[in-house]
Scaffold this motif. Structure first.
Motif, mmCIF file in Angstrom:
data_model
loop_
_atom_site.group_PDB
_atom_site.id
_atom_site.type_symbol
_atom_site.label_atom_id
_atom_site.label_comp_id
_atom_site.label_asym_id
_atom_site.label_seq_id
_atom_site.Cartn_x
_atom_site.Cartn_y
_atom_site.Cartn_z
ATOM 1 N N HIS A 9 0.856 -1.186 0.000
ATOM 2 C CA HIS A 9 0.000 0.000 0.000
ATOM 3 C C HIS A 9 0.889 1.232 0.000
ATOM 4 N N VAL A 10 0.517 2.228 -0.801
ATOM 5 C CA VAL A 10 1.177 3.531 -0.738
ATOM 6 C C VAL A 10 0.116 4.604 -0.574
ATOM 7 N N THR A 11 0.487 5.669 0.119
ATOM 8 C CA THR A 11 -0.433 6.786 0.329
ATOM 9 C C THR A 11 -0.474 7.697 -0.890
ATOM 10 N N TYR A 12 0.709 7.998 -1.442
ATOM 11 C CA TYR A 12 0.808 8.869 -2.607
ATOM 12 C C TYR A 12 1.006 8.018 -3.855
ATOM 13 N N GLY A 13 0.099 8.143 -4.803
ATOM 14 C CA GLY A 13 0.234 7.397 -6.045
ATOM 15 C C GLY A 13 -0.509 6.077 -6.021
ATOM 16 N N HIS A 14 -0.200 5.250 -7.002
ATOM 17 C CA HIS A 14 -0.990 4.040 -7.212
ATOM 18 C C HIS A 14 -0.112 2.857 -7.609
ATOM 19 N N VAL A 15 0.268 2.058 -6.609
ATOM 20 C CA VAL A 15 0.867 0.752 -6.845
ATOM 21 C C VAL A 15 0.278 -0.210 -5.820
ATOM 22 N N GLY A 16 0.455 -1.516 -6.033
ATOM 23 C CA GLY A 16 -0.042 -2.504 -5.091
ATOM 24 C C GLY A 16 -1.541 -2.371 -4.883
ATOM 25 N N ASN A 17 -1.954 -2.482 -3.623
ATOM 26 C CA ASN A 17 -3.381 -2.334 -3.325
ATOM 27 C C ASN A 17 -3.912 -0.951 -3.703
ATOM 28 N N SER A 18 -3.030 0.054 -3.690
ATOM 29 C CA SER A 18 -3.462 1.396 -4.073
ATOM 30 C C SER A 18 -3.744 1.507 -5.562
ATOM 31 N N ALA A 27 -15.074 -2.300 -11.262
ATOM 32 C CA ALA A 27 -15.480 -3.413 -12.124
ATOM 33 C C ALA A 27 -16.556 -4.274 -11.467
ATOM 34 N N GLY A 28 -16.943 -3.922 -10.238
ATOM 35 C CA GLY A 28 -18.078 -4.589 -9.601
ATOM 36 C C GLY A 28 -17.737 -5.611 -8.542
ATOM 37 N N HIS A 29 -16.487 -5.631 -8.089
ATOM 38 C CA HIS A 29 -16.063 -6.624 -7.111
ATOM 39 C C HIS A 29 -15.950 -6.022 -5.714
ATOM 40 N N GLU A 30 -16.207 -6.844 -4.719
ATOM 41 C CA GLU A 30 -15.926 -6.493 -3.330
ATOM 42 C C GLU A 30 -14.474 -6.861 -3.058
ATOM 43 N N VAL A 31 -13.698 -5.927 -2.508
ATOM 44 C CA VAL A 31 -12.262 -6.166 -2.299
ATOM 45 C C VAL A 31 -11.921 -5.967 -0.827
ATOM 46 N N TRP A 32 -11.192 -6.954 -0.285
ATOM 47 C CA TRP A 32 -10.745 -6.887 1.105
ATOM 48 C C TRP A 32 -9.221 -6.791 1.106
ATOM 49 N N PRO A 33 -8.644 -5.598 1.258
ATOM 50 C CA PRO A 33 -7.196 -5.445 1.167
ATOM 51 C C PRO A 33 -6.467 -5.748 2.483
ATOM 52 N N ILE A 34 -5.358 -6.441 2.352
ATOM 53 C CA ILE A 34 -4.397 -6.600 3.448
ATOM 54 C C ILE A 34 -3.070 -6.070 2.931
ATOM 55 N N HIS A 35 -2.469 -5.152 3.665
ATOM 56 C CA HIS A 35 -1.246 -4.504 3.195
ATOM 57 C C HIS A 35 0.004 -5.234 3.695
ATOM 58 N N THR A 36 1.005 -5.322 2.823
ATOM 59 C CA THR A 36 2.290 -5.928 3.186
ATOM 60 C C THR A 36 3.345 -4.876 3.488
ATOM 61 N N VAL A 37 3.139 -3.663 3.006
ATOM 62 C CA VAL A 37 3.927 -2.501 3.407
ATOM 63 C C VAL A 37 2.962 -1.330 3.500
ATOM 64 N N ASN A 38 3.350 -0.305 4.235
ATOM 65 C CA ASN A 38 2.548 0.916 4.332
ATOM 66 C C ASN A 38 3.491 2.086 4.086
ATOM 67 N N PHE A 39 3.780 2.334 2.798
ATOM 68 C CA PHE A 39 4.773 3.320 2.403
ATOM 69 C C PHE A 39 4.102 4.633 1.978
ATOM 70 N N SER A 40 4.887 5.697 2.039
ATOM 71 C CA SER A 40 4.399 6.988 1.561
ATOM 72 C C SER A 40 4.205 6.983 0.056
ATOM 73 N N ASN A 41 5.086 6.301 -0.663
ATOM 74 C CA ASN A 41 5.082 6.288 -2.131
ATOM 75 C C ASN A 41 5.847 5.065 -2.602
ATOM 76 N N TRP A 48 11.416 6.893 0.576
ATOM 77 C CA TRP A 48 10.032 6.736 1.005
ATOM 78 C C TRP A 48 9.995 6.638 2.525
ATOM 79 N N GLY A 49 8.827 6.848 3.091
ATOM 80 C CA GLY A 49 8.621 6.679 4.520
ATOM 81 C C GLY A 49 7.623 5.573 4.781
#
Length: 285
Positions: A9-18, A27-41, A48-49
């Motif tokens: 997961h990143v806060t800024y931008g879009h990679v991984g779960n983001s 697209a119509g799906h229910e998504v349950w995210p579990i994060h493996t990192v919690n980075f700023s970017n 990154w932080g």
């Protein structure tokens, strides 16, 4: 479809779960995210932080989901960038436990390791764990052409070589293999291809090559293909819809001259793929 997505997961931008969660939801799906990192970017910025999440905490979240009686509701499990080397065990444990309750659940692994331009950009511990521990329990893998070669230790410079590498991957475990960023001698310079193999059937699609690259596009591709395949169990249809949505996302991003994927501006393409690209059976080439 209910999709459990275990990745960064990143806060800024879009990679991984983001990058994966919102397109799947549109697209119509229910998504349950579990994060493996919690980075700023994403790490491509060079700094990154934020922390990597220990595998024990990932398992703790899975435990909580189990206590809610949710395992039978899970249609697919998706994993991507793993962060620490202990995440592989947490993912495999989650897959084993969910499939013990729900044998119809699919596990899709995006074996994030690198690309042809940058080489391998994860810890040296990660590729062997993916190859030996994670990929064998997957139903679907979504490597780029470089990652497929890295996983299988096979050349992938031609279509024939890539198909042989896919067979090696299937022998490791997954029935379904989506290969992104496919380049072969026959590929026009202004095009790029994706190859989907489901059992012994193979399909290929070409889209225009845009003169740029953005982090997270592979994460969106893996997510959408997983969602479409989990719903239809049709690799050809899933490839066609995924190629359409991802190309439109990249085109919107390119036209906006954005450093990050324009997920919000392109959101209608996730719900309504234009299906503008033809998918060809490889045997018809």
């Amino acid at each position: 479809m209910n999709i459990l997505s275990i990745q960064s997961h990143v806060t800024y931008g879009h990679v991984g779960n983001s990058a994966a969660v919102f397109p799947l939801q549109r697209a119509g799906h229910e998504v349950w995210p579990i994060h493996t990192v919690n980075f700023s970017n994403h790490t491509g910025y060079g700094d990154w932080g934020g922390p990597m999440i220990p595998g024990t905490e990932v398992t703790s979240i899975v435990d909580g989901i189990e206590k809610r009686g949710a395992f039978p509701k899970i249609d697919a499990i998706l994993s991507g960038y793993q962060g620490g080397s202990d995440i592989a065990g947490a993912i495999v444990d989650a897959v084993r436990r969910i499939k013990a309750v729900n044998g119809n659940a699919l596990y899709a692994c995006d074996p994030v390791m690198g690309n042809a331009k940058s080489g391998c950009f994860v810890s040296d511990e990660i590729p062997p764990l993916l190859r030996d521990k994670v990929v064998p329990v997957a139903d679907i893998i979504t490597p780029n052409q470089f990652e497929l070669g890295y996983l299988t230790e096979h050349e992938t410079g031609t279509l024939e070589q890539t198909l042989e590498a896919v067979k090696v991957a299937q022998e490791i475990g997954p029935r379904t293999v989506l290969v992104t960023s496919v380049n072969r001698p026959e590929t026009p310079e202004d095009s790029i291809e994706m190859l989907a193999v489901d059992g012994d059937r193979a399909f290929i699609v070409a889209t225009p090559r845009l003169p740029f690259k953005r982090n997270g596009s592979g994460d969106v591709t893996a997510a959408l293909f997983t969602g479409h395949y989990a719903k239809t169990r049709d690799a050809k249809a899933a490839l066609k819809a995924t190629a359409s949505s991802v190309w439109d996302l990249l085109n919107v991003t390119y036209e906006a001259e954005s450093d990050e994927l324009c997920l919000i501006a392109a959101q209608d393409y996730f719900e309504h793929p234009q299906l503008q690209f033809s998918v060809t059976d490889v045997e018809d080439l």
